[in-house]
Design a protein around this motif. Structure first.
Motif, PDB file in Angstrom:
ATOM      1  N   GLY A  47       0.810  -1.203   0.000  1.00 45.42           N
ATOM      2  CA  GLY A  47       0.000   0.000   0.000  1.00 45.42           C
ATOM      3  C   GLY A  47       0.848   1.260   0.000  1.00 45.42           C
ATOM      4  N   ILE A  48       0.350   2.266  -0.695  1.00 42.38           N
ATOM      5  CA  ILE A  48       0.980   3.583  -0.751  1.00 42.38           C
ATOM      6  C   ILE A  48       0.295   4.442   0.304  1.00 42.38           C
ATOM      7  CG2 ILE A  48       1.386   5.606  -2.206  1.00 42.38           C
ATOM      8  CD1 ILE A  48       0.944   3.667  -4.646  1.00 42.38           C
ATOM      9  N   ASP A  49       1.060   4.935   1.271  1.00 45.27           N
ATOM     10  CA  ASP A  49       0.475   5.734   2.346  1.00 45.27           C
ATOM     11  C   ASP A  49       0.018   7.097   1.839  1.00 45.27           C
ATOM     12  OD1 ASP A  49       0.830   3.730   4.173  1.00 45.27           O
ATOM     13  OD2 ASP A  49       2.516   4.654   5.202  1.00 45.27           O
ATOM     14  N   LEU A  50      -1.141   7.525   2.337  1.00 46.52           N
ATOM     15  CA  LEU A  50      -1.725   8.808   1.979  1.00 46.52           C
ATOM     16  C   LEU A  50      -1.987   9.604   3.245  1.00 46.52           C
ATOM     17  CD1 LEU A  50      -4.306   7.498  -0.645  1.00 46.52           C
ATOM     18  CD2 LEU A  50      -2.013   8.387  -1.076  1.00 46.52           C
ATOM     19  N   LYS A  51      -1.750  10.917   3.165  1.00 48.30           N
ATOM     20  CA  LYS A  51      -1.858  11.794   4.326  1.00 48.30           C
ATOM     21  C   LYS A  51      -3.072  12.714   4.232  1.00 48.30           C
ATOM     22  CE  LYS A  51       3.136  12.145   5.016  1.00 48.30           C
ATOM     23  NZ  LYS A  51       4.249  13.103   5.105  1.00 48.30           N
ATOM     24  N   ALA A  52      -3.613  13.091   5.390  1.00 48.48           N
ATOM     25  CA  ALA A  52      -4.676  14.096   5.455  1.00 48.48           C
ATOM     26  C   ALA A  52      -4.077  15.448   5.097  1.00 48.48           C
ATOM     27  CB  ALA A  52      -5.278  14.140   6.858  1.00 48.48           C
ATOM     28  N   SER A  53      -4.760  16.204   4.238  1.00 42.86           N
ATOM     29  CA  SER A  53      -4.239  17.517   3.846  1.00 42.86           C
ATOM     30  C   SER A  53      -4.784  18.633   4.732  1.00 42.86           C
ATOM     31  CB  SER A  53      -4.542  17.813   2.378  1.00 42.86           C
ATOM     32  OG  SER A  53      -5.928  17.931   2.161  1.00 42.86           O
ATOM     33  N   LYS A  54      -5.684  18.283   5.644  1.00 44.84           N
ATOM     34  CA  LYS A  54      -6.139  19.255   6.643  1.00 44.84           C
ATOM     35  C   LYS A  54      -6.581  18.513   7.887  1.00 44.84           C
ATOM     36  CE  LYS A  54     -11.059  19.943   5.836  1.00 44.84           C
ATOM     37  NZ  LYS A  54     -12.122  20.889   5.629  1.00 44.84           N
ATOM     38  N   GLY A  55      -6.509  19.195   9.015  1.00 46.70           N
ATOM     39  CA  GLY A  55      -6.933  18.602  10.274  1.00 46.70           C
ATOM     40  C   GLY A  55      -8.443  18.568  10.383  1.00 46.70           C
ATOM     41  N   VAL A  56      -8.946  17.536  11.049  1.00 51.43           N
ATOM     42  CA  VAL A  56     -10.384  17.359  11.211  1.00 51.43           C
ATOM     43  C   VAL A  56     -10.654  16.798  12.603  1.00 51.43           C
ATOM     44  CG1 VAL A  56     -12.412  16.089  10.374  1.00 51.43           C
ATOM     45  CG2 VAL A  56     -10.709  16.889   8.750  1.00 51.43           C
ATOM     46  N   ILE A  57     -11.677  17.302  13.259  1.00 45.95           N
ATOM     47  CA  ILE A  57     -12.141  16.712  14.521  1.00 45.95           C
ATOM     48  C   ILE A  57     -13.347  15.851  14.197  1.00 45.95           C
ATOM     49  CG2 ILE A  57     -13.142  17.169  16.793  1.00 45.95           C
ATOM     50  CD1 ILE A  57     -11.499  19.783  16.798  1.00 45.95           C
ATOM     51  N   MET A  58     -13.236  14.567  14.538  1.00 47.34           N
ATOM     52  CA  MET A  58     -14.316  13.617  14.259  1.00 47.34           C
ATOM     53  C   MET A  58     -15.070  13.315  15.544  1.00 47.34           C
ATOM     54  SD  MET A  58     -12.373  10.953  11.696  1.00 47.34           S
ATOM     55  CE  MET A  58     -13.898  10.147  11.198  1.00 47.34           C
ATOM     56  N   ASN A  59     -16.356  13.616  15.541  1.00 45.93           N
ATOM     57  CA  ASN A  59     -17.196  13.308  16.688  1.00 45.93           C
ATOM     58  C   ASN A  59     -17.479  11.810  16.734  1.00 45.93           C
ATOM     59  OD1 ASN A  59     -17.503  16.010  17.626  1.00 45.93           O
ATOM     60  ND2 ASN A  59     -18.890  16.377  15.912  1.00 45.93           N
ATOM     61  N   PRO A  60     -17.921  11.305  17.884  1.00 41.77           N
ATOM     62  CA  PRO A  60     -18.230   9.879  17.985  1.00 41.77           C
ATOM     63  C   PRO A  60     -19.212   9.437  16.896  1.00 41.77           C
ATOM     64  CG  PRO A  60     -18.305  10.894  20.140  1.00 41.77           C
ATOM     65  CD  PRO A  60     -18.147  12.009  19.148  1.00 41.77           C
ATOM     66  N   HIS A  61     -18.895   8.345  16.224  1.00 45.72           N
ATOM     67  CA  HIS A  61     -19.732   7.710  15.207  1.00 45.72           C
ATOM     68  C   HIS A  61     -19.981   8.598  13.990  1.00 45.72           C
ATOM     69  CE1 HIS A  61     -20.191   4.611  18.188  1.00 45.72           C
ATOM     70  NE2 HIS A  61     -20.586   5.538  19.046  1.00 45.72           N
ATOM     71  N   GLU A  62     -19.180   9.626  13.830  1.00 42.55           N
ATOM     72  CA  GLU A  62     -19.325  10.535  12.695  1.00 42.55           C
ATOM     73  C   GLU A  62     -18.544  10.017  11.491  1.00 42.55           C
ATOM     74  OE1 GLU A  62     -19.070  15.318  11.861  1.00 42.55           O
ATOM     75  OE2 GLU A  62     -17.602  14.453  13.244  1.00 42.55           O
ATOM     76  N   ARG A  63     -19.109  10.273  10.305  1.00 42.62           N
ATOM     77  CA  ARG A  63     -18.470   9.931   9.034  1.00 42.62           C
ATOM     78  C   ARG A  63     -18.028  11.253   8.412  1.00 42.62           C
ATOM     79  NH1 ARG A  63     -22.064   6.195   6.961  1.00 42.62           N
ATOM     80  NH2 ARG A  63     -23.511   7.899   6.736  1.00 42.62           N
ATOM     81  N   VAL A  64     -16.735  11.324   8.002  1.00 39.03           N
ATOM     82  CA  VAL A  64     -16.169  12.569   7.493  1.00 39.03           C
ATOM     83  C   VAL A  64     -15.333  12.305   6.243  1.00 39.03           C
ATOM     84  CG1 VAL A  64     -14.623  14.506   8.042  1.00 39.03           C
ATOM     85  CG2 VAL A  64     -16.052  13.525   9.837  1.00 39.03           C
TER      86      VAL A  64
END
Length: 164
Positions: A47-64
Motif C-alpha cells: 500500500g501507498i500511504d496517503l496523508k490528510a491535507s487538513k486537520g479534522v475533529i471527528m465526533n463519535p460515530h461521525e463519518r467525514v
C-alpha cells in the motif's frame, strides 16, 4: 507428503504437488499532483500511504470526508483501491465503505471517507497518514445477457453455504 515451505532455502519440500502460478510483474508509474506526496513506508509495502491535507475533529460515530491533497493518474488497466491503515483501525477509525474504488480515468482530488467508531472524539491532524492506496490490475470482461448460467456444485448456495 505435506507441502511445507522452508523459508531458509526458499523451497517447498514436495514441489511436484504444487500447481504452477505465474505472475507478471509490470513496472508502472503513478503520476500525482499535490503537496502531500504518496509514499511506500518500506521497500516491500503493497500500500501507498496517503496523508490528510487538513486537520479534522471527528465526533463519535461521525463519518467525514478527509481531503488527501493529491490527484493521481491510475495506470490504464488498473484500479486504485483506497483502504484503511491498521494503525487507524486500532484507533477506531475505519474507511466507511471498506474499500474506495478509484478508476483509471478519475482525475479529481482523492478523499478518504472515514468513520469514527469510538464513543469519543478523535482528532486527525494535517499530515497524519490516514489511508493507503493499492494499485491492482483489473479485468473488464465483455458483459453478455444469457438465458441460463452454467451449473456448479455450489449452485445458488449463498451466505454460509460453504461452511462456518
Amino acid at each position: 507428503m505435506d507441502n511445507t515451505y522452508d523459508c531458509n532455502t526458499n523451497t517447498f519440500n514436495n514441489p511436484s504437488t504444487l500447481m504452477a502460478h505465474s505472475f507478471n510483474y509490470v513496472e508502472s508509474t503513478l503520476n500525482y499532483m499535490g503537496n502531500y506526496a504518496p509514499f511506500y513506508a518500506t521497500p516491500d509495502s503493497a500500500g501507498i500511504d496517503l496523508k490528510a491535507s487538513k486537520g479534522v475533529i471527528m465526533n463519535p460515530h461521525e463519518r467525514v470526508k478527509i481531503p488527501l491533497g493529491i490527484r493521481v493518474a491510475i495506470p490504464k488497466g488498473h484500479v486504485g483501491l483506497l483502504i484503511g491503515r491498521s494503525s487507524m483501525g486500532a484507533k477506531g477509525i475505519a474507511v466507511s465503505n471498506a474499500v474506495g474504488v478509484i478508476d483509471a480515468d478519475y482525475r479529481g482530488e482523492i478523499m478518504a471517507l472515514l468513520t469514527n467508531t469510538n464513543n469519543h472524539t478523535v482528532t486527525i491532524m494535517e499530515g497524519d497518514r490516514v489511508a493507503q492506496l493499492l494499485i491492482m490490475p483489473i479485468a473488464q470482461p465483455k458483459i453478455v445477457c444469457v438465458d441460463s448460467l452454467d451449473a456448479t456444485t455450489r449452485g445458488e448456495g449463498g451466505f454460509g453455504s460453504t461452511g462456518g
